[in-house]
Design an enzyme around this catalytic site. Structure first.
Site, PDB file in Angstrom:
ATOM      1  N   ASN A  73     -11.257 -11.070  -3.544  1.00  0.00           N
ATOM      2  CA  ASN A  73     -11.610 -11.404  -4.844  1.00  0.00           C
ATOM      3  C   ASN A  73     -10.400 -12.051  -5.417  1.00  0.00           C
ATOM      4  OD1 ASN A  73     -12.177 -11.219  -7.591  1.00  0.00           O
ATOM      5  ND2 ASN A  73     -11.199  -9.174  -8.249  1.00  0.00           N
ATOM      6  N   HIS A  75      -3.696 -16.187  -7.012  1.00  0.00           N
ATOM      7  CA  HIS A  75      -4.798 -16.868  -6.188  1.00  0.00           C
ATOM      8  C   HIS A  75      -5.818 -17.672  -6.711  1.00  0.00           C
ATOM      9  CE1 HIS A  75      -6.222 -13.117  -8.335  1.00  0.00           C
ATOM     10  NE2 HIS A  75      -5.666 -12.344  -7.657  1.00  0.00           N
ATOM     11  N   ASP A 131      -2.264  -7.043 -11.018  1.00  0.00           N
ATOM     12  CA  ASP A 131      -3.080  -7.757 -10.040  1.00  0.00           C
ATOM     13  C   ASP A 131      -4.008  -6.842  -9.427  1.00  0.00           C
ATOM     14  OD1 ASP A 131      -3.634  -9.770  -8.233  1.00  0.00           O
ATOM     15  OD2 ASP A 131      -3.105  -8.617  -6.710  1.00  0.00           O
ATOM     16  N   ARG A 134       0.814  -1.283   0.024  1.00  0.00           N
ATOM     17  CA  ARG A 134      -0.019  -0.119  -0.007  1.00  0.00           C
ATOM     18  C   ARG A 134       0.963   1.205   0.076  1.00  0.00           C
ATOM     19  NH1 ARG A 134      -3.959  -2.796  -1.950  1.00  0.00           N
ATOM     20  NH2 ARG A 134      -5.321  -3.707  -0.150  1.00  0.00           N
ATOM     21  N   ASN A 193      -0.442  -2.234  -7.368  1.00  0.00           N
ATOM     22  CA  ASN A 193      -1.750  -1.238  -7.402  1.00  0.00           C
ATOM     23  C   ASN A 193      -1.632  -0.246  -6.315  1.00  0.00           C
ATOM     24  OD1 ASN A 193      -2.246  -3.487  -5.531  1.00  0.00           O
ATOM     25  ND2 ASN A 193      -4.214  -3.564  -6.045  1.00  0.00           N
ATOM     26  N   ASP A 214      -1.731 -13.101  -0.411  1.00  0.00           N
ATOM     27  CA  ASP A 214      -2.417 -11.913  -1.018  1.00  0.00           C
ATOM     28  C   ASP A 214      -2.826 -10.935   0.213  1.00  0.00           C
ATOM     29  OD1 ASP A 214      -3.649 -10.390  -2.745  1.00  0.00           O
ATOM     30  OD2 ASP A 214      -5.298 -11.792  -3.390  1.00  0.00           O
TER      31      ASP A 214
HETATM   32  O1  DOR Z   1      -9.111  -9.091  -2.589  1.00  0.00           O
HETATM   33  C1  DOR Z   1      -8.359  -8.543  -3.265  1.00  0.00           C
HETATM   34  N1  DOR Z   1      -7.790  -7.692  -2.748  1.00  0.00           N
HETATM   35  N2  DOR Z   1      -7.884  -9.144  -4.480  1.00  0.00           N
HETATM   36  C2  DOR Z   1      -7.171  -8.453  -5.238  1.00  0.00           C
HETATM   37  O2  DOR Z   1      -7.157  -8.980  -6.419  1.00  0.00           O
HETATM   38  C3  DOR Z   1      -6.402  -7.037  -5.107  1.00  0.00           C
HETATM   39  C4  DOR Z   1      -6.856  -6.908  -3.464  1.00  0.00           C
HETATM   40  C5  DOR Z   1      -6.365  -5.445  -3.052  1.00  0.00           C
HETATM   41  O3  DOR Z   1      -5.452  -4.835  -3.611  1.00  0.00           O
HETATM   42  O4  DOR Z   1      -7.038  -5.056  -2.160  1.00  0.00           O
END
Ligand code: DOR
Length: 449
Positions: free
Chosen positions: A304, A258, A178, A90, A120, A331
């Site tokens: 997800n 995942h 991702d 993050r 991301n 993840d």
């Molecule tokens: O649950 C998820 N959270 N799946 C993802 O692919 C991205 C991730 C996120 O960046 O929060």
């Protein structure tokens, strides 16, 4: 992090060394000097206090011993420092959820010495400047090694490919969008071809956005009862199938992130049989939790891809057992109460995992599904091989990245003690067995507990 700064000279005595890269599972001592493993074997290194050999060596033996801190590792596992190849740190941009410092401290507490972090962030890691920022920040403030993953497409927009040569030169180990899929098959083909020329791994988030639509959980009877929109398993499986076909076409290395469904596992198993250069990972929540937990409407279970059904859990476990699934990655996706403590439909996707992965992996050992060597390989030698990083095994001359694990200790997962800044852990309160009691990165102690 400056790995060797503050490193200590150590002898870990009589631990059960489990090193899958060497097929090694034996009781031995490990000697660490100046951040490096200098000796491994039964009874190696300076003699412990009061040992028979010490008297013979006299003053020389005593002074040799005093340079080394001795740790009794009997009853513990000594494993290569764990590697989590799928985390979201993050930073930059969402430091209220996690920072490189807090995320790597959480990693160290979970027994991890290396993490690969997804792009991301804000800004997206789609250029050398952001990759360099992450590497420098991790060196200054981090508690474990950090390997940035660059974006497949600029801004994760799925339109134009990022500059892979620059990303590679700056230190990225892979590329991925991702959090989002690459919807264009042509762009994915070009990404595989282009990444291949730089030796970069492509990590695919497999989701057909048109099929997943506004879905909030797995499609089926449970989502109908709950009145929530569903995401069919086909949304994942269609992209798994497409990317396998593209990996075969291009000959480039593809890693599928995942994995959550029985259909995906079957597709990957068949592709591997044909020799397609594909590898795959799953996360502890996909072999531990099922969609029925969402009867609580608790957004902590929103992720997800979504939690699936019991038959998917069984298939994911079978994939782990037969090697179809190479890697377990958390993840780790931190979110604050602002994104999570709201109605299920509107809540953000993601669960944290760095501080709960290890005991959930050890459950697979205690259930008899995986041997200790197999389980450890999913978080050491396999991710190291896939990322092509020189870690994940123990040997003379190697960096002293290792985790000391107590496989017996029983406890409840206590989220209030987590080092992560976020609390979106679906395993809170779960009774588990086994934890990392010490973590070493380049000989430096980064966690004791
Ligand atoms: O649950 C998820 N959270 N799946 C993802 O692919 C991205 C991730 C996120 O960046 O929060």
């Amino acid at each position: 992090m400056e790995a060797h700064k503050n490193s200590v000279n150590l002898v870990l005595r009589k631990g059960r060394v489990i090193d899958p890269a060497q097929g090694l599972d034996a009781i031995m001592d490990v000697v660490i000097e100046k951040g490096t493993i200098v000796e491994m074997g039964p009874g190696v290194g300076p003699p412990p206090a009061g040992a028979a050999g010490e008297a013979a060596k006299g003053a020389a033996g005593r002074s040799e011993r005093s340079r080394f801190k001795q740790i009794d590792a009997s009853g513990k596992w000594i494993v290569p420092g764990l590697i989590d190849m799928h985390v979201h740190l993050r930073e930059p941009g969402e430091e209220y959820k996690e920072t490189i410092a807090s995320g790597t401290l959480a990693a160290a507490a979970g027994g991890f010495t290396s993490v690969a972090c997804m792009p991301n962030t804000h800004p997206v890691n789609d250029c050398a400047a952001v990759t360099q920022f992450i590497i420098e920040k991790a060196r200054e403030e981090g508690f474990c090694r950090v390997f940035p993953v660059g974006a497949i497409s600029q801004g994760l927009e799925g339109k134009n490919i990022s500059e892979y040569g620059d990303l590679r030169a700056a230190g990225a180990v892979a590329v991925s969008d991702d959090g989002r899929p690459v919807m264009s098959s042509l762009l994915m083909r070009r990404a595989l071809e282009y990444a291949g020329t730089f030796g970069l791994l492509v990590i695919s988030h497999c989701e057909d956005l048109e099929l997943s639509g506004q879905g909030a959980m797995n499609e089926g009877a449970v989502c109908t009862k709950l009145g929530l929109r569903g995401i069919p398993r086909a949304a994942e499986e269609i992209m798994v199938a497409r990317d396998i076909v593209l990996a075969e076409l291009t000959g480039s290395r593809l890693h599928l992130a995942h994995i959550s469904t029985a259909g995906s596992v079957a597709l990957i198993r068949e592709a591997k049989k044909r020799g397609v250069p594909v590898t795959a990972e799953t996360a502890p929540h996909y072999f531990t939790l099922d969609e029925e937990l969402i009867f609580s409407y608790d957004p902590v279970y929103k992720v997800n891809p979504p939690l699936r059904r019991l038959e998917d859990i069984e298939a994911v476990k079978a994939g782990l057992r037969d090697g179809t699934i190479d890697v377990i990655a958390s993840d780790h996706a931190p979110h604050s109460a602002v994104e999570k403590d709201i109605e299920f439909e509107y809540a953000a996707n993601g669960v944290i995992g760095l501080e709960s992965s290890l005991p959930l992996i050890l459950r697979l050992v205690n259930e008899g599904l995986l041997s200790p060597l197999e389980a450890v390989s999913k978080v050491t030698s396999n991710p190291a091989r896939i990322l092509q990083i020189p870690f994940g095994t123990l040997g003379k001359g190697m960096a002293a990245d290792l985790s000391l694990i107590d496989p017996e200790v029983k406890y409840g997962i206590d989220v209030s003690r987590f080092k992560s800044k976020s609390r979106n852990c679906p395993f809170a309160g779960m009774q588990v067995q086994g934890k990392a009691v010490m973590t070493f990165v380049g000989g430096r102690v980064v966690h004791t507990g």
